[in-house]
Design a protein around this motif. Structure first.
Motif, PDB file in Angstrom:
ATOM      1  N   ILE A 274       0.837  -1.208   0.000  1.00 42.33           N
ATOM      2  CA  ILE A 274       0.000   0.000   0.000  1.00 42.33           C
ATOM      3  C   ILE A 274       0.869   1.255   0.000  1.00 42.33           C
ATOM      4  O   ILE A 274       0.569   2.235  -0.677  1.00 42.33           O
ATOM      5  CB  ILE A 274      -0.982  -0.028   1.197  1.00 42.33           C
ATOM      6  N   MET A 275       1.985   1.210   0.737  1.00 40.76           N
ATOM      7  CA  MET A 275       2.933   2.336   0.704  1.00 40.76           C
ATOM      8  C   MET A 275       3.424   2.563  -0.723  1.00 40.76           C
ATOM      9  O   MET A 275       3.495   3.686  -1.212  1.00 40.76           O
ATOM     10  CB  MET A 275       4.162   2.031   1.578  1.00 40.76           C
ATOM     11  N   GLU A 276       3.780   1.448  -1.357  1.00 37.73           N
ATOM     12  CA  GLU A 276       4.289   1.520  -2.725  1.00 37.73           C
ATOM     13  C   GLU A 276       3.206   2.082  -3.656  1.00 37.73           C
ATOM     14  O   GLU A 276       3.478   3.002  -4.460  1.00 37.73           O
ATOM     15  CB  GLU A 276       4.694   0.106  -3.163  1.00 37.73           C
ATOM     16  N   ALA A 277       2.000   1.580  -3.523  1.00 36.53           N
ATOM     17  CA  ALA A 277       0.910   2.046  -4.384  1.00 36.53           C
ATOM     18  C   ALA A 277       0.631   3.524  -4.145  1.00 36.53           C
ATOM     19  O   ALA A 277       0.309   4.270  -5.084  1.00 36.53           O
ATOM     20  CB  ALA A 277      -0.352   1.218  -4.127  1.00 36.53           C
ATOM     21  N   SER A 278       0.789   3.982  -2.897  1.00 37.63           N
ATOM     22  CA  SER A 278       0.550   5.392  -2.588  1.00 37.63           C
ATOM     23  C   SER A 278       1.528   6.279  -3.353  1.00 37.63           C
ATOM     24  O   SER A 278       1.166   7.359  -3.830  1.00 37.63           O
ATOM     25  CB  SER A 278       0.708   5.658  -1.096  1.00 37.63           C
ATOM     26  N   VAL A 279       2.776   5.810  -3.462  1.00 36.62           N
ATOM     27  CA  VAL A 279       3.773   6.559  -4.236  1.00 36.62           C
ATOM     28  C   VAL A 279       3.328   6.668  -5.690  1.00 36.62           C
ATOM     29  O   VAL A 279       3.378   7.742  -6.289  1.00 36.62           O
ATOM     30  CB  VAL A 279       5.160   5.867  -4.157  1.00 36.62           C
ATOM     31  N   TYR A 280       2.845   5.571  -6.247  1.00 33.44           N
ATOM     32  CA  TYR A 280       2.465   5.587  -7.661  1.00 33.44           C
ATOM     33  C   TYR A 280       1.252   6.492  -7.887  1.00 33.44           C
ATOM     34  O   TYR A 280       1.150   7.169  -8.909  1.00 33.44           O
ATOM     35  CB  TYR A 280       2.164   4.174  -8.172  1.00 33.44           C
ATOM     36  N   VAL A 281       0.315   6.475  -6.926  1.00 34.24           N
ATOM     37  CA  VAL A 281      -0.874   7.325  -7.058  1.00 34.24           C
ATOM     38  C   VAL A 281      -0.449   8.792  -7.020  1.00 34.24           C
ATOM     39  O   VAL A 281      -0.928   9.616  -7.787  1.00 34.24           O
ATOM     40  CB  VAL A 281      -1.890   7.013  -5.934  1.00 34.24           C
ATOM     41  N   ALA A 282       0.496   9.104  -6.121  1.00 37.38           N
ATOM     42  CA  ALA A 282       0.945  10.495  -5.987  1.00 37.38           C
ATOM     43  C   ALA A 282       1.788  10.921  -7.182  1.00 37.38           C
ATOM     44  O   ALA A 282       1.792  12.088  -7.558  1.00 37.38           O
ATOM     45  CB  ALA A 282       1.747  10.671  -4.702  1.00 37.38           C
ATOM     46  N   LYS A 283       2.511   9.992  -7.761  1.00 33.74           N
ATOM     47  CA  LYS A 283       3.453  10.352  -8.815  1.00 33.74           C
ATOM     48  C   LYS A 283       3.038   9.804 -10.179  1.00 33.74           C
ATOM     49  O   LYS A 283       3.777   9.056 -10.809  1.00 33.74           O
ATOM     50  CB  LYS A 283       4.873   9.898  -8.456  1.00 33.74           C
ATOM     51  N   TYR A 284       1.859  10.182 -10.604  1.00 26.23           N
ATOM     52  CA  TYR A 284       1.484  10.149 -12.019  1.00 26.23           C
ATOM     53  C   TYR A 284       1.030   8.816 -12.610  1.00 26.23           C
ATOM     54  O   TYR A 284       0.775   8.765 -13.808  1.00 26.23           O
ATOM     55  CB  TYR A 284       2.621  10.697 -12.896  1.00 26.23           C
ATOM     56  N   ALA A 285       0.936   7.735 -11.811  1.00 28.91           N
ATOM     57  CA  ALA A 285       0.413   6.507 -12.426  1.00 28.91           C
ATOM     58  C   ALA A 285      -1.074   6.705 -12.719  1.00 28.91           C
ATOM     59  O   ALA A 285      -1.807   7.224 -11.883  1.00 28.91           O
ATOM     60  CB  ALA A 285       0.610   5.321 -11.494  1.00 28.91           C
ATOM     61  N   SER A 286      -1.501   6.311 -13.920  1.00 26.90           N
ATOM     62  CA  SER A 286      -2.922   6.434 -14.257  1.00 26.90           C
ATOM     63  C   SER A 286      -3.694   5.189 -13.837  1.00 26.90           C
ATOM     64  O   SER A 286      -4.883   5.244 -13.584  1.00 26.90           O
ATOM     65  CB  SER A 286      -3.088   6.656 -15.758  1.00 26.90           C
ATOM     66  N   VAL A 287      -2.978   4.048 -13.817  1.00 24.46           N
ATOM     67  CA  VAL A 287      -3.582   2.793 -13.373  1.00 24.46           C
ATOM     68  C   VAL A 287      -2.592   2.135 -12.416  1.00 24.46           C
ATOM     69  O   VAL A 287      -1.387   2.121 -12.690  1.00 24.46           O
ATOM     70  CB  VAL A 287      -3.833   1.824 -14.556  1.00 24.46           C
ATOM     71  N   VAL A 288      -3.074   1.614 -11.290  1.00 26.09           N
ATOM     72  CA  VAL A 288      -2.204   0.832 -10.405  1.00 26.09           C
ATOM     73  C   VAL A 288      -2.872  -0.525 -10.199  1.00 26.09           C
ATOM     74  O   VAL A 288      -4.066  -0.604  -9.903  1.00 26.09           O
ATOM     75  CB  VAL A 288      -1.978   1.537  -9.047  1.00 26.09           C
ATOM     76  N   VAL A 289      -2.075  -1.584 -10.386  1.00 20.61           N
ATOM     77  CA  VAL A 289      -2.586  -2.937 -10.199  1.00 20.61           C
ATOM     78  C   VAL A 289      -2.065  -3.476  -8.876  1.00 20.61           C
ATOM     79  O   VAL A 289      -0.861  -3.489  -8.630  1.00 20.61           O
ATOM     80  CB  VAL A 289      -2.160  -3.849 -11.373  1.00 20.61           C
ATOM     81  N   LEU A 290      -2.998  -3.917  -8.017  1.00 16.17           N
ATOM     82  CA  LEU A 290      -2.671  -4.330  -6.648  1.00 16.17           C
ATOM     83  C   LEU A 290      -2.927  -5.818  -6.453  1.00 16.17           C
ATOM     84  O   LEU A 290      -3.770  -6.404  -7.131  1.00 16.17           O
ATOM     85  CB  LEU A 290      -3.585  -3.592  -5.671  1.00 16.17           C
ATOM     86  N   ASN A 291      -2.234  -6.397  -5.463  1.00 17.25           N
ATOM     87  CA  ASN A 291      -2.512  -7.785  -5.090  1.00 17.25           C
ATOM     88  C   ASN A 291      -3.562  -7.868  -3.990  1.00 17.25           C
ATOM     89  O   ASN A 291      -4.463  -8.665  -4.043  1.00 17.25           O
ATOM     90  CB  ASN A 291      -1.229  -8.462  -4.589  1.00 17.25           C
TER      91      ASN A 291
END
Lengths: 441, 264
Positions: A274-291
């Motif tokens: 979730i920490m990792e995904a938060s970085v991607y959400v903050a830094k421009y990822a348009s789609v994030v795929v999670l487990n």
């Protein structure tokens, strides 16, 4: 976005022939930039130059739509305070086709249950990624079918095998899933599959140079519904790639990178993930795929997403309804404030600290603070009295005392007259509420 | 907003005498004083005080004595490019070459030199025929300089376009054309070239020079001015630069913004 003179000049033939009616190509570029001439008057511009000029005028990042209302891309700033981020990150949960039918059902139920109501807002997860790991094309198609039948969320179909992907895609093509991944080895078959079914496709390559190369090749197939994957799977590398891709597309109008970007979490420990995904959400990822699909993991991520994608120019508002703090009863005091979130939460925090269960009624002032609202005529006694009636506070408490902000003491007489309640002028600053509350109890 | 302190110029008597007598003190005095006033760069111009054949040596000497007391970067101001090159060789920090008109011969001399010494260039929107009257022709010259920067690989941020302001008492109609040029120059490239003016020129031989200077400075900054060669010790003028910075949302506001601007 208008083109600069230099950008236009670089696409011109530099013959200085004057056939366009302007003595030099440089002057012609200037005339074009200021809208005084048309490109057609130059007989020597190449098709490639025309194309470059056309596409340079297009938005820096293409909007891609797929699935159930997912819109990604179409952003134009690097920092939200410069304007705003427009399209919240699409969050997708990964589901492997190695699961049994029963396990697929359980997972889908869990994913469908990822709905949250919090502070007046509703969050839900956007989609499911069906990942081909079984090596069995028939199994993959079956699982894709089960998922499509089991949820109405957006679909992402991930397989490196065009034949397996086709079998899974065709029955659900009307749902317009995002598909992937097109790599250097399979891009022709993959992009053509996407094109035939009018669905967007992920272009994946290892590193930015390879990605640039592959996107250019894929574009040559006359299809441009792309989502980019720079191949990185560690947080540091992904952060770097996401930043480069966004910068190049916006600052340099680098067309091959003018598409939304997808990121995949790599941490197997859910909290790290979730920490990792938060970085991607903050830094421009348009789609994030999670487990992970556990509610307690997803809620903070969705909250961060909601927070980052609010428009900083618009004040954040709380719902203008009667709020209660603590275990309220018929003796609980009633505070009046505005629905500007900064104002409201300052009051709420202090009321909480006072340890006296209380009601707070934020008046709808379009999210402005007490003095701003008062000065704009949005905090009038009549309006406050009306809100008090509408919220039914009279049936909830037996007293008839209402506390107003100290800065608007001047409205107390009129409010008392129109509401019939006794108006108590509270402190000017909410920090005075704690000691004030002792004096009234 | 960058302030290029204008005071070290051989046209001023004290500097002219100092150059002739090889006395470093007036140069050093003004270097320190302008830095205290808020200058970000120091313009260095021998003026006609030094005979042509001695200018190369003079620029080397000026740069050295100024660098003894100030670490501000320098703007080397001369039409003698050999003198500028001599100065560039001893500059400790990346300097700015002042200036190069939109003439092919001069561009060929100046731009490669700027690249070699990692220097910026002030490009004048004029050629041999002189200063154009309207914004359109100023911008056309600016475009030639922008294209040259692109060709030689000079970063756009290192190109300072000077649309050439003239004294308002004799060339009044130029003032609004220069403002319009400042606006249009920003559209020429992305990132845009920077802009600069020899500000004090606007008030030559007029009464109330300071008032004219600071009023025009505010108007020019609003039109896209990034730097000015100006009097760094005119406190009212520096206050205008600082205030414009705040009103254009380029620096974050604080009650002490005037002080903050000077302390950078």
């Amino acid at each position: 976005m208008a083109l600069t003179g230099l950008e236009i000049y670089k696409q011109l033939p530099k013959k200085n022939c004057g056939e366009c009616g302007v003595p030099t190509c440089l002057a012609f570029a200037m005339a074009l930039a200021s809208g005084k001439a048309a490109l057609d008057t130059c007989p020597y511009v190449t098709a490639a130059a025309r194309e470059a000029l056309d596409s340079a005028a297009a938005p820096p990042i293409k909007a891609i739509k797929f699935g159930n209302g997912s819109v990604i891309g179409d952003e134009n700033v690097l920092f939200r305070h410069d304007k705003t981020f427009y399209h919240p990150t699409t969050l997708i949960i990964r589901l492997s086709d190695t699961l049994s039918d029963e396990e697929v059902g359980v997972k889908l139920q869990e994913i469908n249950g990822l709905e949250f109501d919090r502070v007046g807002l509703h969050y839900s997860i956007d989609g499911v990624a069906v990942v081909h790991e079984s090596g069995d094309a028939a199994r993959y198609a079956k699982v894709a079918g089960l998922v499509a039948a089991g949820t109405d969320k957006s679909l992402l179909l991930l397989s490196s095998d065009p034949i397996a992907l086709k079998a899974a895609l065709v029955p659900v093509a009307s749902r317009k899933p995002l598909i992937g991944e097109a790599t250097a080895d399979n891009y022709e078959a993959m992009v053509n599959l996407a094109k035939e079914n009018s669905v967007p496709i992920i272009i994946k390559a290892e590193g930015l140079e390879a990605l640039d190369d592959l996107v250019v090749k894929a574009q040559a197939l006359d299809y441009k519904e792309f989502v980019l994957d720079p191949g990185s799977r560690t947080a540091v590398q992904t952060l770097e790639n996401l930043t480069h891709l966004r910068r190049l597309s916006i600052k340099k109008k680098f067309r091959p990178f003018g598409y939304p970007v997808i990121a995949y979490t790599s941490n197997s420990e859910p909290l790290d993930e979730i920490m990792e995904a938060s970085v991607y959400v903050a830094k421009y990822a348009s789609v994030v795929v999670l487990n992970t699909s556990v509610k307690s993991h997803i809620l903070p991520l969705m909250t961060i997403r909601q927070n980052l994608y609010t428009d900083p120019q618009k004040p954040i508002q709380v719902e203008p309804i009667l709020h209660s703090v603590g275990d309220v009863n018929e003796d609980s005091p009633l505070y009046i404030t505005t629905n500007f979130s900064l104002t409201y939460y300052s009051v709420e925090g202090e009321v909480e600290t006072s340890k006296i269960p209380s009601y707070i009624l934020p008046i709808d002032t379009d999210g402005t603070s007490v003095l701003t609202a008062y000065a704009a005529g949005k905090f009038e006694p009549e309006k406050i009295a009306e809100a008090m009636n509408a919220c039914g506070i009279a049936d909830k408490v037996k007293h008839r005392n209402v506390i107003i902000p100290g800065y608007v003491a001047v409205i107390s007489g009129k409010l008392s007259e129109v509401s019939g309640w006794k108006v108590v002028v509270g402190p000017r600053e909410s920090s005075g509420i704690v000691s004030f509350s002792k004096s009234i109890s | 907003m960058l302030i290029f302190g204008e005071r070290i110029n051989g046209m001023f008597t004290d500097i002219g005498d100092a150059l002739r007598n090889k006395d470093p003190k007036p140069l050093q005095y003004w270097a320190v004083k302008q830095q205290e006033g808020g200058a970000h760069y120091l313009d260095v111009n021998s003026g006609p005080a030094i005979p042509t054949e001695e200018r190369v040596a003079a620029y080397e000497w000026m740069v050295n004595v100024i660098q003894e007391v100030s670490d501000l970067p320098l703007v080397l101001d001369s039409t003698n490019y050999n003198a500028i090159e001599a100065g560039l060789k001893v500059c400790k920090r990346p300097a700015i070459i002042n200036s190069c008109p939109a003439e092919q011969v001069k561009i060929e001399r100046v731009f490669p030199m700027a690249i070699q010494y990692n220097a910026g260039v002030i490009g004048l929107t004029m050629d041999k025929k002189g200063i154009p009257k309207d914004a359109e022709n100023r911008v056309a010259f600016a475009m030639e300089l922008v294209a040259a920067a692109d060709e030689y690989g000079l970063r756009m941020e290192d190109l300072f376009i000077d649309p050439l302001i003239l004294p308002v008492n004799v060339a009044q109609e130029h003032a609004p054309e220069v403002l319009e040029s400042l606006r249009q120059v920003k559209m020429l490239a992305n990132p845009a070239p920077r802009t600069v003016l020899g500000l004090s020129n606007v008030s030559q031989k007029s009464p109330d020079r300071n008032l004219i200077n600071r009023t025009y400075l505010a108007m020019a900054i609003a039109s896209g001015l990034d730097a000015a060669i100006m009097d760094a010790n005119d406190d009212d003028l520096v206050d205008v630069a600082a205030t414009a910075q705040i009103l254009l949302n380029k620096s974050i506001y604080a009650d002490s913004y005037l002080k903050v601007f000077r302390s950078r």
